[in-house]
Design an enzyme around this catalytic site. Structure first.
Site, mmCIF file in Angstrom:
data_model
loop_
_atom_site.group_PDB
_atom_site.id
_atom_site.type_symbol
_atom_site.label_atom_id
_atom_site.label_comp_id
_atom_site.label_asym_id
_atom_site.label_seq_id
_atom_site.Cartn_x
_atom_site.Cartn_y
_atom_site.Cartn_z
ATOM 1 N N ARG A 289 0.835 -1.204 0.000
ATOM 2 C CA ARG A 289 0.000 0.000 0.000
ATOM 3 C C ARG A 289 0.871 1.254 0.000
ATOM 4 O O ARG A 289 0.551 2.236 -0.677
ATOM 5 C CB ARG A 289 -0.948 -0.018 1.203
ATOM 6 N N LYS B 167 -2.512 6.786 1.350
ATOM 7 C CA LYS B 167 -2.333 7.180 2.746
ATOM 8 C C LYS B 167 -1.360 8.359 2.807
ATOM 9 O O LYS B 167 -0.169 8.206 3.071
ATOM 10 C CB LYS B 167 -1.841 5.986 3.581
ATOM 11 N N GLU C 203 -16.026 6.818 3.761
ATOM 12 C CA GLU C 203 -15.424 6.190 4.939
ATOM 13 C C GLU C 203 -15.458 7.123 6.132
ATOM 14 O O GLU C 203 -15.816 8.293 6.008
ATOM 15 C CB GLU C 203 -14.009 5.710 4.646
HETATM 16 C C1 COI Z 1 -4.346 3.751 11.278
HETATM 17 O O1 COI Z 1 -5.408 3.206 11.563
HETATM 18 O O2 COI Z 1 -3.257 3.121 11.316
HETATM 19 C C2 COI Z 1 -4.298 5.163 10.893
HETATM 20 O O3 COI Z 1 -3.285 5.583 10.364
HETATM 21 C C3 COI Z 1 -5.443 6.059 11.176
HETATM 22 C C4 COI Z 1 -5.034 7.212 12.049
HETATM 23 C C5 COI Z 1 -6.156 8.190 12.173
HETATM 24 C C6 COI Z 1 -4.571 6.761 13.401
#
Ligand code: COI
Length: 341
Positions: free
Chosen positions: A84, A187, A223
């Site tokens: 990812r 991301k 989401e």
């Molecule tokens: C995760 O779930 O790893 C994230 O990066 C979300 C974040 C808002 C803590």
């Protein structure tokens, strides 16, 4: 091997940053990645003209390591995070991080911080945060000439207070977290920054989590601000298909578990009006694990799902199966765990 654990209140850890012993860094220059550098320091010195700072050329990941019932330390699906991250990298013109470097960095950070891996049975985990940033001075718009890839670790408890307890959600109005053909499926920090005014709105509404509709039609579920959406209806596991949501590794894993349980997995557009008929709703992600959603505020309507104080039966079974795979109590039949120690 017996490890003297860090002196922390393991069963009551919040989801926050704790300085651990070591982080690992790699520098990309002249077209290749250098050797790993294991650092105690948790500060970073970069040029003030780094493209990561000005043009948002950065991406990150989140994954977890656990202590199992029989005392091993395992990491959950790091290969999926490596893939990812490379999707993100390719979308914003950052170099590929070879999967073996990604995995080796994760392994090194876990080993170097082994005393911070929460003891089995505490419900906590070691959260790993891989990060890539474009560095080196550059003021014109363009990809950086140099990059830093680093991984740090921090021990964490549940993202939402109370852990596996229902929360209230609200559909965010007035702000989108991503554009229709933007980077919502990557991301990158900008998606989360774009969600910050939405988070303020969520708080003002007295809710714990914001839910975004798709930015093009404002009609289909995208989401949550922190995690993917799943809905349970009879024996179906329903999750939105959208070009502007993050492909969650937790969601993918839960969909496999749901299939193993004999459920039908539906990945498709989910119109907001359909949600009213769902039996259970959850927010799913690495940090959120499964956070059951008791209610969703939508304008002047409030949709409710199950009991206020306890999760429904299907989410409970999914949660227990996932977390027990992660702690070695249920067979890891899909080979999701990478054994570290
Ligand atoms: C995760 O779930 O790893 C994230 O990066 C979300 C974040 C808002 C803590």
């Amino acid at each position: 091997m017996s490890v003297v654990k860090a002196d922390l209140d393991w069963s009551n850890l919040p989801f926050t940053y704790v300085k651990t012993d070591k982080n690992v860094r790699y520098h990309y220059k002249d077209g290749s990645w250098g050797a790993p550098e294991i650092c105690e320091e948790d500060m970073l010195s970069i040029n003030i003209a780094a493209p990561a700072l000005h043009y948002g050329q950065q991406g990150f990941e989140g994954l977890k390591a656990f202590e199992t019932r029989d005392g091993r330390v395992v990491c959950f699906r790091p290969d999926e995070n490596a893939k990812r991250m490379n999707r993100t990298n390719s979308r914003i013109n950052m170099p590929e991080i070879p999967e073996e470097i990604f995995i080796s960095a994760v392994e090194t950070v876990i080993r170097e911080n082994i005393r911070f891996v929460p003891p089995y049975g505490t419900g906590a985990s070691l959260y790993l945060r891989p990060l890539m940033i474009g560095v080196g001075p550059k003021v014109g718009l363009g990809p950086a000439d140099e990059y830093i890839f680093l991984v740090f670790a921090t021990p964490v408890g549940p993202y939402y207070k109370g852990g596996f307890k229902p929360v209230d959600a609200v559909i965010v109005e007035g702000f989108d977290r991503a554009a229709p053909h933007g980077v919502g499926d990557c991301k990158v920090g900008g998606n989360y920054a774009a969600g910050l005014p939405g988070s303020k709105f969520v708080k003002e509404q007295g809710c714990a989590v914001g839910l975004y509709l798709d930015p093009q039609h404002n009609r289909y579920i995208d989401e949550f601000s922190t995690s993917n959406f799943i809905g349970i209806k009879d024996s179906s596991y329903i999750t939105p298909k959208s070009p502007s949501i993050l492909p969650s590794i937790t969601n993918k894993s839960l969909a496999t578990i749901a299939q193993d349980m004999g459920m039908l997995v539906e990945s498709r557009q989910v119109e907001i009006g359909e949600v009213e008929g769902f039996d259970e709703v959850g927010a799913v992600g690495t940090a959120a694990v499964i956070t059951p959603v008791h209610s969703i505020k939508y304008g002047d309507k409030i949709l409710t799902f199950g009991e206020k104080d306890s999760a429904g039966p299907v989410l409970t079974k999914l949660y227990e199966t996932l977390t027990k795979i992660q702690t070695g109590e249920v067979e890891d039949k899909h080979r999701w765990l990478l054994e570290i120690l």
